[in-house]
Scaffold this motif. Structure first.
Motif, PDB file in Angstrom:
ATOM      1  N   UNK A  74     -12.132  11.285 -43.142  1.00 38.39           N
ATOM      2  CA  UNK A  74     -13.022  10.575 -42.223  1.00 38.39           C
ATOM      3  C   UNK A  74     -13.200  11.407 -40.968  1.00 38.39           C
ATOM      4  N   UNK A  75     -14.458  11.627 -40.606  1.00 41.06           N
ATOM      5  CA  UNK A  75     -14.763  12.357 -39.386  1.00 41.06           C
ATOM      6  C   UNK A  75     -15.465  11.374 -38.447  1.00 41.06           C
ATOM      7  N   UNK A  76     -14.842  11.088 -37.304  1.00 40.51           N
ATOM      8  CA  UNK A  76     -15.419  10.114 -36.378  1.00 40.51           C
ATOM      9  C   UNK A  76     -16.881  10.445 -36.029  1.00 40.51           C
ATOM     10  N   UNK A  77     -17.708   9.417 -36.081  1.00 42.39           N
ATOM     11  CA  UNK A  77     -19.114   9.580 -35.733  1.00 42.39           C
ATOM     12  C   UNK A  77     -19.994  10.036 -36.883  1.00 42.39           C
ATOM     13  N   UNK A 106     -16.625  13.234 -46.268  1.00 44.91           N
ATOM     14  CA  UNK A 106     -16.218  14.632 -46.283  1.00 44.91           C
ATOM     15  C   UNK A 106     -14.984  14.761 -47.175  1.00 44.91           C
ATOM     16  N   UNK A 107     -14.787  15.973 -47.694  1.00 42.80           N
ATOM     17  CA  UNK A 107     -13.719  16.217 -48.656  1.00 42.80           C
ATOM     18  C   UNK A 107     -12.943  17.466 -48.278  1.00 42.80           C
ATOM     19  N   UNK A 108     -11.660  17.403 -48.543  1.00 38.62           N
ATOM     20  CA  UNK A 108     -10.770  18.514 -48.254  1.00 38.62           C
ATOM     21  C   UNK A 108      -9.800  18.677 -49.422  1.00 38.62           C
ATOM     22  N   UNK A 109      -9.432  19.918 -49.710  1.00 38.86           N
ATOM     23  CA  UNK A 109      -8.466  20.202 -50.775  1.00 38.86           C
ATOM     24  C   UNK A 109      -7.097  20.485 -50.163  1.00 38.86           C
ATOM     25  N   UNK A 110      -6.054  20.130 -50.879  1.00 39.00           N
ATOM     26  CA  UNK A 110      -4.689  20.492 -50.494  1.00 39.00           C
ATOM     27  C   UNK A 110      -4.618  22.017 -50.460  1.00 39.00           C
ATOM     28  N   UNK A 111      -4.127  22.576 -49.387  1.00 37.62           N
ATOM     29  CA  UNK A 111      -4.070  24.038 -49.228  1.00 37.62           C
ATOM     30  C   UNK A 111      -2.733  24.631 -49.684  1.00 37.62           C
ATOM     31  N   UNK A 112      -1.687  23.809 -49.767  1.00 31.71           N
ATOM     32  CA  UNK A 112      -0.365  24.283 -50.192  1.00 31.71           C
ATOM     33  C   UNK A 112      -0.395  24.492 -51.711  1.00 31.71           C
ATOM     34  N   UNK A 113      -0.393  25.746 -52.123  1.00 31.08           N
ATOM     35  CA  UNK A 113      -0.571  26.069 -53.541  1.00 31.08           C
ATOM     36  C   UNK A 113       0.580  25.540 -54.401  1.00 31.08           C
ATOM     37  N   UNK A 114       1.781  25.388 -53.822  1.00 30.08           N
ATOM     38  CA  UNK A 114       2.901  24.809 -54.567  1.00 30.08           C
ATOM     39  C   UNK A 114       2.607  23.348 -54.896  1.00 30.08           C
TER      40      UNK A 114
END
Length: 171
Positions: free
Chosen positions: A74-77, A82-90
């Motif tokens: 969630x991005x205010x306003x 929106x979407x984001x991926x987990x960056x920790x490859x483990x």
């Protein structure tokens, strides 16, 4: 190699690799795009970045969320999602293992258990061959299941340390 070219190559290659861990190419490419994006992306940005349809983007984003590899942000306003991926490859690797196990191994073990209880004369060559084969596959599957459970629950330091010991020949 410039950043844009490197990103394009990574996205294409991750798409090819993704088919090896049980997801379609577009789903893996969306995952790759989100992995290398510093900020969350909207479905429109995913569509534009990969030149795919809205339906394709939405369907694959939902599937990535089902796999636990992508989260809504969630991005205010903003009215868009929106979407984001987990960056920790483990964490990504553990999540992929967990999902593959759930979708494949967890469903196969009960079938093998049922098949191992086939009726017939255990002295009959065909029955014995069938039950021995099924039981061997079942035992292997159950051991793989336990091993994967351990990997899923392990943190990266334990896992890395275990791999180093394994390859160094130390127990």
């Amino acid at each position: 190699m410039q950043l844009a070219e490197a990103k394009a190559q990574f996205i294409a290659d991750w798409g090819r690799f993704g088919t090896n861990w049980g997801i379609n190419r577009t789903m893996a490419q969306i995952h790759a795009l989100l992995l290398v994006s510093p900020d969350p992306l909207s479905a429109d940005e995913v569509m534009e970045g990969l030149a795919i349809s809205r339906g394709n983007a939405n369907m694959n984003l939902r599937e990535l969320m089902d796999w636990g590899l992508v989260q809504k942000v969630l991005i205010p306003g903003e009215r868009k999602e929106f979407f984001s991926a987990e960056k920790d490859i483990w964490k990504v690797a553990r999540q992929i293992i967990k999902e593959r196990k759930k979708r494949e191994l967890d469903q196969m073990i009960p079938v093998l258990k049922e098949l191992s209880e086939v009726e017939g004369d255990k002295k009959d060559k065909a029955v014995k061959t069938f039950t021995d084969t099924i039981n061997n596959i079942r035992k292997f599957s159950e051991q793989a299941d336990k091993t994967l459970d351990t990997m899923i629950k392990a943190d990266e330091h334990w896992f890395l340390g275990s791999l180093v010991k394994l390859f160094a020949g130390k127990n």
